[in-house]
Design a protein around this motif. Structure first.
Motif, mmCIF file in Angstrom:
data_model
loop_
_atom_site.group_PDB
_atom_site.id
_atom_site.type_symbol
_atom_site.label_atom_id
_atom_site.label_comp_id
_atom_site.label_asym_id
_atom_site.label_seq_id
_atom_site.Cartn_x
_atom_site.Cartn_y
_atom_site.Cartn_z
ATOM 1 N N ARG A 12 -15.234 1.900 10.819
ATOM 2 C CA ARG A 12 -14.465 2.627 11.829
ATOM 3 C C ARG A 12 -12.967 2.593 11.539
ATOM 4 N N PHE A 13 -12.461 1.453 11.091
ATOM 5 C CA PHE A 13 -11.014 1.372 10.831
ATOM 6 C C PHE A 13 -10.624 2.246 9.647
ATOM 7 N N ALA A 14 -11.457 2.229 8.610
ATOM 8 C CA ALA A 14 -11.168 3.064 7.434
ATOM 9 C C ALA A 14 -11.073 4.533 7.838
ATOM 10 N N ARG A 15 -11.892 4.939 8.802
ATOM 11 C CA ARG A 15 -11.913 6.346 9.219
ATOM 12 C C ARG A 15 -10.623 6.769 9.921
ATOM 13 N N LEU A 16 -9.822 5.793 10.375
ATOM 14 C CA LEU A 16 -8.539 6.151 10.992
ATOM 15 C C LEU A 16 -7.626 6.834 9.976
ATOM 16 N N GLY A 17 -7.884 6.573 8.707
ATOM 17 C CA GLY A 17 -7.168 7.327 7.681
ATOM 18 C C GLY A 17 -6.009 6.596 7.039
ATOM 19 N N ASP A 18 -5.332 7.331 6.168
ATOM 20 C CA ASP A 18 -4.343 6.728 5.272
ATOM 21 C C ASP A 18 -3.061 6.273 5.957
ATOM 22 N N ALA A 19 -2.825 6.702 7.185
ATOM 23 C CA ALA A 19 -1.637 6.210 7.897
ATOM 24 C C ALA A 19 -1.838 4.754 8.322
ATOM 25 N N PHE A 20 -3.075 4.311 8.339
ATOM 26 C CA PHE A 20 -3.393 2.976 8.844
ATOM 27 C C PHE A 20 -3.767 1.990 7.741
ATOM 28 N N SER A 21 -4.250 2.502 6.637
ATOM 29 C CA SER A 21 -4.678 1.615 5.550
ATOM 30 C C SER A 21 -4.781 2.417 4.266
ATOM 31 N N THR A 22 -4.820 1.692 3.156
ATOM 32 C CA THR A 22 -4.855 2.330 1.845
ATOM 33 C C THR A 22 -6.099 1.865 1.099
ATOM 34 N N HIS A 23 -6.752 2.803 0.445
ATOM 35 C CA HIS A 23 -7.927 2.443 -0.356
ATOM 36 C C HIS A 23 -7.491 1.641 -1.592
ATOM 37 N N VAL A 24 -8.030 0.450 -1.747
ATOM 38 C CA VAL A 24 -7.734 -0.400 -2.917
ATOM 39 C C VAL A 24 -9.030 -1.108 -3.301
ATOM 40 N N LEU A 25 -9.330 -1.142 -4.579
ATOM 41 C CA LEU A 25 -10.533 -1.867 -5.019
ATOM 42 C C LEU A 25 -10.190 -3.327 -5.267
ATOM 43 N N PRO A 26 -11.115 -4.241 -4.959
ATOM 44 C CA PRO A 26 -10.854 -5.657 -5.252
ATOM 45 C C PRO A 26 -10.678 -5.880 -6.751
#
Ligand code: AMP
Ligand code: MG
Length: 486
Positions: A12-26
Motif C-alpha cells: 500500500r505504501f509503495a502505491r502512494l508513488g514516487d513523491a513518498f518513496s523511491t524504488h531501490v533494490l537491496p
C-alpha cells in the motif's frame, strides 16, 4: 502455516508513488550467515520456525533474493534531530521491502535495515554493522516480551562484507517488522516542503490503514493526533516504569503508531539514575532518562505543527495538553503494579518518588530491586534489600510506609508475590549482556546471542540454570560507551 517463498504482499505504501518513496533494490552482503532468528516474529508472518533452516532464508534476508511481489522502496522523511530541523533524511540504509498480509488479515511491513545506499544515504555507506543489528534485534523482541510496544525483528544476517566505522567491522542486516514505518518525520517532510496536498494524502493513507476508527469521528485528523498522543503517553510511561532509555528521540525516530522504534544507543538502567545519558554522543543530555517525558511531548508538538494545514491549531494544542496527565496516569498504574498494589491511593506518587530518590542516592539496581521486592513481600522481610541502601533510616521509613500501604491494599502475600513477579522481570537486556554476545558473534560464535535472545523472550519466568543473566553488571559493564555511529 505458510512457506517462506509464498508470502502474500499488498504494498500500500509503495502505491502512494514516487513523491513518498523511491524504488531501490537491496545491495546484497557477501557470504550471508543467519545469526539469530525470532520464532515469535516468524509466527506473525505465519511462518514455521523450521523455515529459518532453509537456504533461501539467508538469501532473502541478506538481499540476494527477493519475492516476486515485493516492491522495495526507500521512504522519504525529515525530522528534528537533537532539536534542530533536518530537511532531508529518509531511509538511507534500509528498505521497505513490502507489506505482508498474514492469515489474520494483519499487515506487516518488511524492512531490511543495512540494505545498501539509497538516494537518502547522504554521506553514509547504507550499511549496518553486526553489533548494532544484534542490539536492535535483541531489544525489539525483548521489549515486546516485556509488554512494551515495539517494532519487531525477524532475524539478523552477518556477512564478510567489510564496513568502516571507528575500525573495520562487518556488514549485517536486520529484518524489522512493524505495522507501519511512518514516522513523525514523514509528516514534517511534507509540511516543511509546503506540499500540503501530499501531506493530506499521507494523512489519508495513515488514517485508512492504521486509524480507521478515527474516520468515524467528526474531525478524523484531530482524532488521529489524539490517538498518537495517547499511545505515546502509554509508551513513555512504559519506558520510565521499566528503566528503558531510548537515546535518540529525534522526531524521525518516533513512530506514528506509538511503538518503540529505531534502536540505537539505548540502555536499560542498571543502577537507578534519573539523569542517565545512554547515548555517548548526547553531550547536553537532551535525551537523558528523565528528559524522555518532556521530549516526547516536544516531539508530539513537532508532529502537531506539521498537522496545522489539516487541523485547527487550538484544537491541536488542547489535545497536546492531554499528554502529561495521561502519561502520569499510566506511569502510576505501572508502578503500582510493580509494587504489588491493585488499588490506588493519593499518596502513591510521593511514595514512589521517595523510593526512586533513595535508589538514586544508593545506586541500587533498578530491575533487581523490584524482582526481589516481590520475594521479600512474601517473606515479610525487607532485610536483604535493606543492605543495598546507604541511607538506612530513609529506607526504614520508606519500608514501613510500604508495608502499611500494602496491608491496606489487601490480599495475601503469596498473591502479591505472584502479581509482582508477573510485572517485574527477572531478566532484562543489560548493555553488558548485549556486549558479551556481540563479542562472541563478531568471532563467529552465534550460540550466546541465540541463548540470550531465548532467555530475554521470557523475561518474567524463572529459568533455572540461566540465573547468571539476572546479575548486576561487572564494573567494566557499567561504563560502556555507545554512540549513534553504527
Ligand atoms: P539513525 O541515527 O539510525 O536514526 O539515522 C538517521 C538518518 O541517517 C537516517 O536518515 C538514516 O537512514 C541515515 N543513516 C544512518 N546510518 C547510515 C548509513 N550507514 N548509511 C546511510 N545512511 C545512514
Ligand atoms: Mg532513525
Amino acid at each position: 502455516m505458510k512457506s517462506l517463498t509464498d508470502l502474500t504482499f499488498d504494498n500500500r505504501f509503495a502505491r502512494l508513488g514516487d513523491a513518498f518513496s523511491t524504488h531501490v533494490l537491496p545491495d546484497p552482503i557477501a557470504e550471508p550467515r543467519v545469526v539469530v532468528v525470532s520464532p515469535a516474529a516468524m509466527a506473525l508472518l505465519d511462518l514455521d520456525p523450521s523455515e529459518a533452516e532453509s537456504e533461501v532464508f539467508a538469501q532473502l534476508f541478506a538481499g540476494h533474493k527477493l519475492w516476486s511481489d515485493a516492491e522495495p522502496r526507500a521512504m522519504v522523511y525529515s525530522g528534528h534531530q537533537f532539536g534542530g530541523y533536518n530537511p532531508r533524511l529518509g531511509d538511507g540504509r534500509g528498505l521497505l521491502l513490502g507489506e505482508v498480509v498474514n492469515q489474520a488479515g494483519e499487515y506487516w511491513d518488511l524492512h531490511l535495515k543495512g540494505a545498501g545506499q539509497t538516494p537518502y544515504s547522504r554521506m553514509g555507506d547504507g550499511r549496518a554493522v553486526l553489533r548494532s543489528s544484534i542490539r536492535e534485534f535483541l531489544a525489539s523482541e525483548h521489549l515486546h516480551a516485556l509488554g512494551i510496544p515495539s517494532s519487531r525483528a525477524l532475524c539478523v544476517t552477518a556477512s564478510s562484507t567489510p564496513v568502516w566505522r571507528e575500525k573495520q567491522e562487518s556488514a549485517a542486516m536486520v529484518l524489522r517488522l512493524a505495522q507501519s514505518h511512518v514516522r513523525f518525520g514523514h509528516f514534517e517532510y511534507f509540511y516543511y516542503t509546503q506540499q500540503h496536498d501530499l501531506l493530506k494524502q499521507l494523512g489519508e493513507h495513515v488514517l485508512g490503514c492504521h486509524f480507521r476508527a478515527c474516520l468515524e469521528q467528526p474531525e478524523p485528523y484531530l482524532a488521529m493526533f489524539r490517538e498518537v498522543v495517547e499511545r505515546n503517553a502509554e509508551l513513555i510511561a512504559h519506558w520510565q516504569a521499566y528503566g528503558f532509555c531510548h537515546g535518540v528521540m529525534n522526531s524521525d525516530n518516533m513512530s506514528i503508531l506509538g511503538i518503540t522504534f529505531d534502536y540505537g544507543p539505548y540502555a536499560f538502567l542498571d543502577d537507578f539514575d534519573a539523569r542517565h545519558i545512554c547515548n555517548h554522543s548526547d553531550d547536553t543530555g537532551r535525551y537523558s532518562f528523565s528528559n524522555q517525558v518532556p521530549i516526547a511531548q516536544w516531539n508530539l508538538a513537532a508532529l502537531g505543527q506539521a498537522l496545522t494545514p489539516l487541523v485547527e491549531v487550538d484544537a491541536l494544542r488542547e489535545t497536546l495538553s492531554l499528554f502529561l496527565p495521561l502519561y502520569q496516569t499510566h506511569y502510576l498504574d505501572l508502578m503500582r503494579r510493580r509494587l504489588g498494589w491493585l488499588s490506588s491511593d493519593a499518596g502513591d506518587d510521593a511514595l514512589i518518588q521517595r523510593l526512586l530518590q533513595l535508589m538514586q542516592d544508593s545506586a541500587v539496581d533498578y530491575s533487581n530491586f523490584f524482582r526481589e521486592l516481590g520475594d521479600s513481600a512474601a517473606e515479610q522481610s525487607l532485610a536483604r534489600l535493606r543492605e543495598d541502601f546507604t541511607d538506612l533510616q530513609g529506607f526504614d521509613a520508606w519500608a514501613s510506609a510500604y508495608r502499611i500501604r500494602s496491608a491496606q491494599d489487601g490480599g495475601t502475600q503469596a498473591e502479591r508475590r505472584t502479581r509482582m513477579h508477573a510485572a517485574n522481570p527477572k531478566y532484562i537486556l543489560r548493555n553488558y549482556l548485549a556486549q558479551q554476545v556481540i563479542d562472541a558473534a563478531e568471532q563467529g560464535d552465534y550460540a550466546p546471542v541465540r541463548e540470550l535472545h531465548a532467555v530475554l523472550s521470557r523475561p518474567f519466568d524463572e529459568q533455572p540454570g540461566f540465573e547468571r543473566y539476572a546479575q548486576r553488571p561487572p564494573e567494566w559493564g557499567k561504563h560502556l560507551e555507545i554512540s549513534c555511529s553504527s
